[in-house]
Design a protein around this motif. Sequence first.
Motif, PDB file in Angstrom:
ATOM      1  N   LYS A 194       0.861  -1.191   0.000  1.00 35.52           N
ATOM      2  CA  LYS A 194       0.000   0.000   0.000  1.00 35.52           C
ATOM      3  C   LYS A 194       0.894   1.236   0.000  1.00 35.52           C
ATOM      4  O   LYS A 194       1.810   1.348   0.801  1.00 35.52           O
ATOM      5  CB  LYS A 194      -0.909   0.036   1.234  1.00 35.52           C
ATOM      6  N   ARG A 195       0.622   2.141  -0.905  1.00 36.24           N
ATOM      7  CA  ARG A 195       1.445   3.347  -1.030  1.00 36.24           C
ATOM      8  C   ARG A 195       0.591   4.584  -0.810  1.00 36.24           C
ATOM      9  O   ARG A 195      -0.520   4.680  -1.324  1.00 36.24           O
ATOM     10  CB  ARG A 195       2.076   3.419  -2.412  1.00 36.24           C
ATOM     11  N   CYS A 196       1.152   5.524  -0.058  1.00 37.70           N
ATOM     12  CA  CYS A 196       0.480   6.801   0.176  1.00 37.70           C
ATOM     13  C   CYS A 196       1.414   7.919  -0.266  1.00 37.70           C
ATOM     14  O   CYS A 196       2.530   8.040   0.241  1.00 37.70           O
ATOM     15  CB  CYS A 196       0.137   6.956   1.652  1.00 37.70           C
ATOM     16  N   LEU A 197       0.958   8.692  -1.213  1.00 38.11           N
ATOM     17  CA  LEU A 197       1.675   9.879  -1.658  1.00 38.11           C
ATOM     18  C   LEU A 197       0.915  11.073  -1.098  1.00 38.11           C
ATOM     19  O   LEU A 197      -0.285  11.199  -1.326  1.00 38.11           O
ATOM     20  CB  LEU A 197       1.727   9.949  -3.179  1.00 38.11           C
ATOM     21  N   LEU A 198       1.615  11.906  -0.345  1.00 34.54           N
ATOM     22  CA  LEU A 198       1.001  13.054   0.313  1.00 34.54           C
ATOM     23  C   LEU A 198       1.660  14.314  -0.229  1.00 34.54           C
ATOM     24  O   LEU A 198       2.889  14.429  -0.204  1.00 34.54           O
ATOM     25  CB  LEU A 198       1.225  12.926   1.818  1.00 34.54           C
ATOM     26  N   GLU A 199       0.852  15.225  -0.746  1.00 35.74           N
ATOM     27  CA  GLU A 199       1.367  16.478  -1.317  1.00 35.74           C
ATOM     28  C   GLU A 199       0.707  17.654  -0.597  1.00 35.74           C
ATOM     29  O   GLU A 199      -0.513  17.743  -0.515  1.00 35.74           O
ATOM     30  CB  GLU A 199       1.047  16.550  -2.802  1.00 35.74           C
ATOM     31  N   ALA A 200       1.537  18.532  -0.052  1.00 32.55           N
ATOM     32  CA  ALA A 200       1.041  19.733   0.631  1.00 32.55           C
ATOM     33  C   ALA A 200       1.425  20.945  -0.200  1.00 32.55           C
ATOM     34  O   ALA A 200       2.494  20.986  -0.803  1.00 32.55           O
ATOM     35  CB  ALA A 200       1.643  19.842   2.022  1.00 32.55           C
ATOM     36  N   ARG A 201       0.543  21.936  -0.205  1.00 36.24           N
ATOM     37  CA  ARG A 201       0.798  23.166  -0.959  1.00 36.24           C
ATOM     38  C   ARG A 201       0.901  24.338   0.009  1.00 36.24           C
ATOM     39  O   ARG A 201      -0.107  24.925   0.393  1.00 36.24           O
ATOM     40  CB  ARG A 201      -0.318  23.389  -1.963  1.00 36.24           C
ATOM     41  N   PRO A 202       2.143  24.685   0.413  1.00 38.04           N
ATOM     42  CA  PRO A 202       2.326  25.845   1.303  1.00 38.04           C
ATOM     43  C   PRO A 202       2.049  27.143   0.544  1.00 38.04           C
ATOM     44  O   PRO A 202       2.277  27.237  -0.663  1.00 38.04           O
ATOM     45  CB  PRO A 202       3.799  25.776   1.700  1.00 38.04           C
ATOM     46  N   THR A 203       1.560  28.142   1.252  1.00 38.18           N
ATOM     47  CA  THR A 203       1.303  29.431   0.620  1.00 38.18           C
ATOM     48  C   THR A 203       2.616  30.069   0.204  1.00 38.18           C
ATOM     49  O   THR A 203       3.575  30.094   0.976  1.00 38.18           O
ATOM     50  CB  THR A 203       0.563  30.371   1.586  1.00 38.18           C
ATOM     51  N   GLY A 204       2.676  30.546  -1.009  1.00 37.87           N
ATOM     52  CA  GLY A 204       3.849  31.250  -1.505  1.00 37.87           C
ATOM     53  C   GLY A 204       5.070  30.384  -1.727  1.00 37.87           C
ATOM     54  O   GLY A 204       6.186  30.890  -1.783  1.00 37.87           O
ATOM     55  N   ALA A 205       4.895  29.074  -1.857  1.00 39.38           N
ATOM     56  CA  ALA A 205       6.040  28.181  -2.068  1.00 39.38           C
ATOM     57  C   ALA A 205       5.616  27.023  -2.975  1.00 39.38           C
ATOM     58  O   ALA A 205       4.427  26.802  -3.213  1.00 39.38           O
ATOM     59  CB  ALA A 205       6.549  27.646  -0.739  1.00 39.38           C
ATOM     60  N   ALA A 206       6.615  26.300  -3.449  1.00 44.82           N
ATOM     61  CA  ALA A 206       6.345  25.147  -4.301  1.00 44.82           C
ATOM     62  C   ALA A 206       5.741  24.013  -3.479  1.00 44.82           C
ATOM     63  O   ALA A 206       5.993  23.908  -2.284  1.00 44.82           O
ATOM     64  CB  ALA A 206       7.652  24.677  -4.936  1.00 44.82           C
TER      65      ALA A 206
END
Length: 116
Positions: free
Chosen positions: A56-68
Amino acid sequence: MRIQINTDDNIDGVDSLTSRFEAEIAEGLSRFSDQITAVEVHLSDENAGKGGSDDKRCLLEARPTGAAPVAVRHQAATSDEALKGAVQKMQRKLQSELGRRNNAKGSPSIRDMDPL
């Protein structure tokens, strides 16, 4: 902070997982909630239900304000373990990334100090 959960066709019980996973992500990343606009989760079964350990794979992507965007990945035997591991990795990653952005050398800059 908006949380979106995506799964492949091989993950069972998506409806029951969604609210529990959203709560776990919100709690795990709560200290960064004012600095993150969105979190996107991708859960998948690498072996398509054929069994095996750590499939089982979990890819977690966060989007910080003003950054990549920042992404981490964790594999485990169950979806719960994969998510928990990815949230822990994301906590460390955001602490590093956002901490570096706020404090260049680990302490406040002289520019940030109040004038006398």
